[in-house]
Design an enzyme around this catalytic site. Structure first.
Site, PDB file in Angstrom:
ATOM      1  N   HIS A  72       0.832  -1.204   0.000  1.00 28.78           N
ATOM      2  CA  HIS A  72       0.000   0.000   0.000  1.00 28.78           C
ATOM      3  C   HIS A  72       0.872   1.262   0.000  1.00 28.78           C
ATOM      4  CE1 HIS A  72      -4.037  -1.800   1.620  1.00 28.78           C
ATOM      5  NE2 HIS A  72      -3.579  -2.432   0.549  1.00 28.78           N
ATOM      6  N   TYR A 200      -9.014   5.267   7.938  1.00 35.46           N
ATOM      7  CA  TYR A 200      -9.152   5.633   9.356  1.00 35.46           C
ATOM      8  C   TYR A 200     -10.224   6.713   9.407  1.00 35.46           C
ATOM      9  CZ  TYR A 200      -4.640   3.375  10.382  1.00 35.46           C
ATOM     10  OH  TYR A 200      -3.601   2.472  10.537  1.00 35.46           O
ATOM     11  N   PRO A 292      -3.509   0.467  18.896  1.00 30.71           N
ATOM     12  CA  PRO A 292      -3.289  -0.017  17.520  1.00 30.71           C
ATOM     13  C   PRO A 292      -3.492   1.048  16.432  1.00 30.71           C
ATOM     14  CG  PRO A 292      -5.276  -0.968  18.456  1.00 30.71           C
ATOM     15  CD  PRO A 292      -4.608  -0.245  19.550  1.00 30.71           C
ATOM     16  N   LYS A 296       1.659   0.097  15.227  1.00 31.65           N
ATOM     17  CA  LYS A 296       3.059   0.042  15.652  1.00 31.65           C
ATOM     18  C   LYS A 296       3.417  -1.174  16.510  1.00 31.65           C
ATOM     19  CE  LYS A 296       4.312   3.462  13.409  1.00 31.65           C
ATOM     20  NZ  LYS A 296       4.801   2.964  12.135  1.00 31.65           N
ATOM     21  N   TYR A 384       4.270   6.700  10.027  1.00 31.06           N
ATOM     22  CA  TYR A 384       3.442   5.530   9.747  1.00 31.06           C
ATOM     23  C   TYR A 384       4.253   4.455   9.013  1.00 31.06           C
ATOM     24  CZ  TYR A 384      -0.820   2.888   8.786  1.00 31.06           C
ATOM     25  OH  TYR A 384      -1.779   1.896   8.751  1.00 31.06           O
TER      26      TYR A 384
HETATM   27  P1  FAS Z   1       2.517 -11.425  22.204  1.00 31.68           P
HETATM   28  O1  FAS Z   1       1.578 -11.090  23.334  1.00 31.68           O
HETATM   29  O2  FAS Z   1       2.012 -11.510  20.822  1.00 31.68           O
HETATM   30  O3  FAS Z   1       3.201 -12.854  22.509  1.00 31.68           O
HETATM   31  C1  FAS Z   1       3.597 -13.201  23.828  1.00 31.68           C
HETATM   32  C2  FAS Z   1       3.600 -14.720  23.921  1.00 31.68           C
HETATM   33  O4  FAS Z   1       4.075 -15.081  25.216  1.00 31.68           O
HETATM   34  C3  FAS Z   1       2.199 -15.309  23.778  1.00 31.68           C
HETATM   35  O5  FAS Z   1       2.183 -16.339  22.833  1.00 31.68           O
HETATM   36  C4  FAS Z   1       1.875 -15.824  25.180  1.00 31.68           C
HETATM   37  O6  FAS Z   1       1.082 -16.986  25.163  1.00 31.68           O
HETATM   38  C5  FAS Z   1       3.256 -16.109  25.736  1.00 31.68           C
HETATM   39  N1  FAS Z   1       3.312 -16.051  27.195  1.00 31.68           N
HETATM   40  C6  FAS Z   1       2.692 -15.173  28.023  1.00 31.68           C
HETATM   41  N2  FAS Z   1       2.993 -15.449  29.308  1.00 31.68           N
HETATM   42  C7  FAS Z   1       3.838 -16.530  29.286  1.00 31.68           C
HETATM   43  C8  FAS Z   1       4.492 -17.282  30.297  1.00 31.68           C
HETATM   44  N3  FAS Z   1       4.330 -16.989  31.589  1.00 31.68           N
HETATM   45  N4  FAS Z   1       5.256 -18.348  29.925  1.00 31.68           N
HETATM   46  C9  FAS Z   1       5.429 -18.639  28.608  1.00 31.68           C
HETATM   47  N5  FAS Z   1       4.829 -17.964  27.593  1.00 31.68           N
HETATM   48  C10 FAS Z   1       4.043 -16.919  27.948  1.00 31.68           C
HETATM   49  N6  FAS Z   1      -0.633  -4.348  16.901  1.00 31.68           N
HETATM   50  C11 FAS Z   1      -0.759  -3.738  15.712  1.00 31.68           C
HETATM   51  O7  FAS Z   1       0.240  -3.267  15.157  1.00 31.68           O
HETATM   52  N7  FAS Z   1      -2.010  -3.632  15.109  1.00 31.68           N
HETATM   53  C12 FAS Z   1      -3.137  -4.169  15.698  1.00 31.68           C
HETATM   54  O8  FAS Z   1      -4.226  -4.073  15.155  1.00 31.68           O
HETATM   55  C13 FAS Z   1      -3.035  -4.825  16.934  1.00 31.68           C
HETATM   56  N8  FAS Z   1      -4.136  -5.389  17.537  1.00 31.68           N
HETATM   57  C14 FAS Z   1      -3.995  -6.008  18.768  1.00 31.68           C
HETATM   58  C15 FAS Z   1      -5.098  -6.603  19.436  1.00 31.68           C
HETATM   59  C16 FAS Z   1      -4.944  -7.217  20.698  1.00 31.68           C
HETATM   60  C17 FAS Z   1      -6.142  -7.852  21.391  1.00 31.68           C
HETATM   61  C18 FAS Z   1      -3.682  -7.227  21.316  1.00 31.68           C
HETATM   62  C19 FAS Z   1      -3.495  -7.853  22.690  1.00 31.68           C
HETATM   63  C20 FAS Z   1      -2.588  -6.656  20.670  1.00 31.68           C
HETATM   64  C21 FAS Z   1      -2.741  -6.058  19.389  1.00 31.68           C
HETATM   65  N9  FAS Z   1      -1.651  -5.496  18.701  1.00 31.68           N
HETATM   66  C22 FAS Z   1      -1.755  -4.885  17.500  1.00 31.68           C
HETATM   67  C23 FAS Z   1      -0.358  -5.564  19.254  1.00 31.68           C
HETATM   68  C24 FAS Z   1       0.187  -6.941  18.975  1.00 31.68           C
HETATM   69  O9  FAS Z   1       0.233  -7.168  17.596  1.00 31.68           O
HETATM   70  C25 FAS Z   1       1.518  -7.021  19.658  1.00 31.68           C
HETATM   71  O10 FAS Z   1       2.283  -5.844  19.419  1.00 31.68           O
HETATM   72  C26 FAS Z   1       2.312  -8.214  19.246  1.00 31.68           C
HETATM   73  O11 FAS Z   1       1.528  -9.358  19.445  1.00 31.68           O
HETATM   74  C27 FAS Z   1       3.566  -8.197  20.099  1.00 31.68           C
HETATM   75  O12 FAS Z   1       4.162  -9.421  19.997  1.00 31.68           O
HETATM   76  P2  FAS Z   1       4.885 -10.085  21.261  1.00 31.68           P
HETATM   77  O13 FAS Z   1       5.716  -9.068  21.936  1.00 31.68           O
HETATM   78  O14 FAS Z   1       5.488 -11.342  20.748  1.00 31.68           O
HETATM   79  O15 FAS Z   1       3.726 -10.388  22.311  1.00 31.68           O
HETATM   80  C1  PHB Z   2      -5.315  -4.326  11.106  1.00 32.07           C
HETATM   81  O1  PHB Z   2      -5.391  -4.576   9.892  1.00 32.07           O
HETATM   82  O2  PHB Z   2      -5.608  -5.167  11.997  1.00 32.07           O
HETATM   83  C2  PHB Z   2      -4.857  -2.949  11.542  1.00 32.07           C
HETATM   84  C3  PHB Z   2      -4.319  -2.094  10.601  1.00 32.07           C
HETATM   85  C4  PHB Z   2      -3.895  -0.836  11.001  1.00 32.07           C
HETATM   86  C5  PHB Z   2      -4.035  -0.453  12.324  1.00 32.07           C
HETATM   87  C6  PHB Z   2      -4.573  -1.330  13.272  1.00 32.07           C
HETATM   88  C7  PHB Z   2      -4.989  -2.590  12.867  1.00 32.07           C
HETATM   89  O3  PHB Z   2      -3.644   0.796  12.720  1.00 32.07           O
END
Ligand code: FAS
Ligand code: PHB
Length: 389
Positions: A72, A200, A292, A296, A384
């Site tokens: 994009h 957005y 989100p 980032k 961005y």
């Molecule tokens: P993660 O949380 O992905 O991974 C951590 C891992 O550690 C998990 O698999 C967990 O099971 C494991 N873990 C936890 N405790 C443990 C323990 N005690 N022992 C062993 N393992 C354990 N980012 C965006 O850029 N755009 C979005 O739209 C977006 N939407 C999101 C929606 C939600 C609901 C959440 C929670 C986050 C969102 N994020 C988004 C952010 C997300 O993408 C995170 O930045 C990304 O998953 C970060 O990755 P990790 O740091 O690996 O953490």
């Molecule tokens: C998504 O596609 O899940 C998404 C994209 C951009 C954002 C947040 C979520 O800023």
């Protein structure tokens, strides 16, 4: 068991670090609390910065991404029934890659299985020990049997609710937090997007985001209240609300479909400093959370582990220990830039419940300035698409 680096968590941060260390010839064992299917079942991020794509290539996992991802050259910002395209390519000469976090995680899992590096799933009751000694170790229970993993270093990649950050004495950390008074309700549906690039949308009824995972799968969000529950939102109610916020032209031409995933994410900004305690290094959501709105979260996890792998590879190649000391400061400089941008995008595009009317006018004026000023658009674009690594 013994290894060089114990990685806690097999989300994107842990898996990507594992591959970067493998490519650098450094041994690592990943301990993950859940099953692979559970990790893959979480629907999260969708937009990758070029820097993240480059890091995935460095880790040897970019092949499917390059053949399936969407490129994009901009996004659209809408308010008051009007939309303005922020043309990344024209403004800063860069693009973003649309490729779901689920796919990134799947590619990383496949690569780790292919190289035979050890990951232990369903590792329960993980405990970190002797973090400030030269010989830290990890205790965990696997298939009912208590295990011990001795290592040189521990990478805390276990997310916001993980054990790693909680293993650091409170007095050794400074935490910075902003909790937003709303969340995002997200829906995944297998219908083609009626938009070419992300939209957005700020509207009287609240924020909405039109995104996608491919030409056949959309990811849509609406701002919702903190006490909202997924069960309050039927698909029909979600699509009706989304259409009322995203813009009449899009609403008129879009098709809707049954949700294959529906979840509510609370929005918060959170950072801990430093991202290190003794031989424990924090990376990804374990160290910071961003709303989100700026896309980032996943990208910060990638840059953290890129810096951490460089520090660890430097150490094992005989560089002075200072190379390890530089990790936290280096990562935090980029983290705070992304936290600021994500806070700015969230403040710009959301109507805060009970907000002072003054801030409502400031927000409207900021959007007006964005629509008319190339300098303002350039500032949004360079953040961005991702600041240089
Ligand atoms: P993660 O949380 O992905 O991974 C951590 C891992 O550690 C998990 O698999 C967990 O099971 C494991 N873990 C936890 N405790 C443990 C323990 N005690 N022992 C062993 N393992 C354990 N980012 C965006 O850029 N755009 C979005 O739209 C977006 N939407 C999101 C929606 C939600 C609901 C959440 C929670 C986050 C969102 N994020 C988004 C952010 C997300 O993408 C995170 O930045 C990304 O998953 C970060 O990755 P990790 O740091 O690996 O953490
Ligand atoms: C998504 O596609 O899940 C998404 C994209 C951009 C954002 C947040 C979520 O800023």
């Amino acid at each position: 068991m013994r290894t060089q680096v114990a990685i806690i968590g097999a989300g994107p941060a842990g898996l990507l670090l594992g591959q970067l260390l493998y490519e650098a010839g450094i041994e690592a064992v990943i301990l993950e609390r859940r099953t692979p299917d559970h990790v893959l079942g979480r629907i999260r991020a969708g937009v990758l910065e070029q820097g993240t794509v480059d890091i995935l290539d460095l880790a040897g996992v970019g092949e499917r991404l390059h053949s399936e991802a969407l490129i994009h050259g901009g996004v659209e910002i809408g308010t008051g029934g009007r939309r303005h395209r922020i043309a990344f390519k024209d403004l800063v000469g860069k693009v973003v890659t649309v490729y779901g976090q689920t796919e990134v995680t799947r590619d990383l899992m496949d690569a780790r299985a292919a190289c035979g590096a050890p990951s232990i799933y369903e590792a329960e009751s993980v405990e970190l020990h002797d973090l400030t000694s030269a010989r830290p170790w990890v205790r965990f229970v696997h298939q009912g049997i208590e295990q011990r993993l001795d290592c040189d270093f521990i990478a805390g990649c276990d997310g916001y609710h993980g054990v790693s950050r909680r293993s650091i004495p409170a007095e050794a950390l400074s935490a910075f937090e902003r909790v937003y008074p709303f969340g995002w309700l997200g829906v995944l549906a297998d219908v083609p997007p009626a938009w070419d690039e992300l939209i957005y949308a700020d509207s009287e009824r609240g924020f909405a985001l039109a995104s996608m995972r491919s030409e056949k799968r959309i990811r849509c969000y609406v701002q919702c209240s903190l006490d909202d529950k997924v069960e309050h939102w039927s698909d029909a109610r979600f699509w009706e609300e989304f259409k009322r916020r995203v813009g009449e032209d899009v609403a008129a031409r879009m098709t809707v479909g049954p949700s294959i995933e529906k979840s509510i994410a609370p929005l918060r900004s959170f950072v801990v400093e430093p991202m290190r305690y003794g031989q424990l290094f924090l990376a990804g959501d374990a160290a910071h959370i961003v709303p989100p709105t700026g896309a980032k979260g996943l990208n910060l996890a990638a840059s953290d582990v890129f810096y951490l792998h460089e520090a660890l590879a430097g150490y094992y190649r005989g560089k002075p220990r200072e190379v390890l000391d530089q990790y936290s400061g280096r990562a935090l400089r980029r983290v705070w830039q992304a936290v600021r941008f994500s806070w700015w995008m969230t403040s710009l595009l959301h109507r805060f419940p009970g907000e002072d009317p003054f801030f409502g006018r400031i927000r409207g004026s900021e959007l007006q300035y964005l629509f008319q000023s190339e300098s303002s658009q350039k500032a949004l674009a360079e953040n961005y698409v991702g600041l240089p690594l």
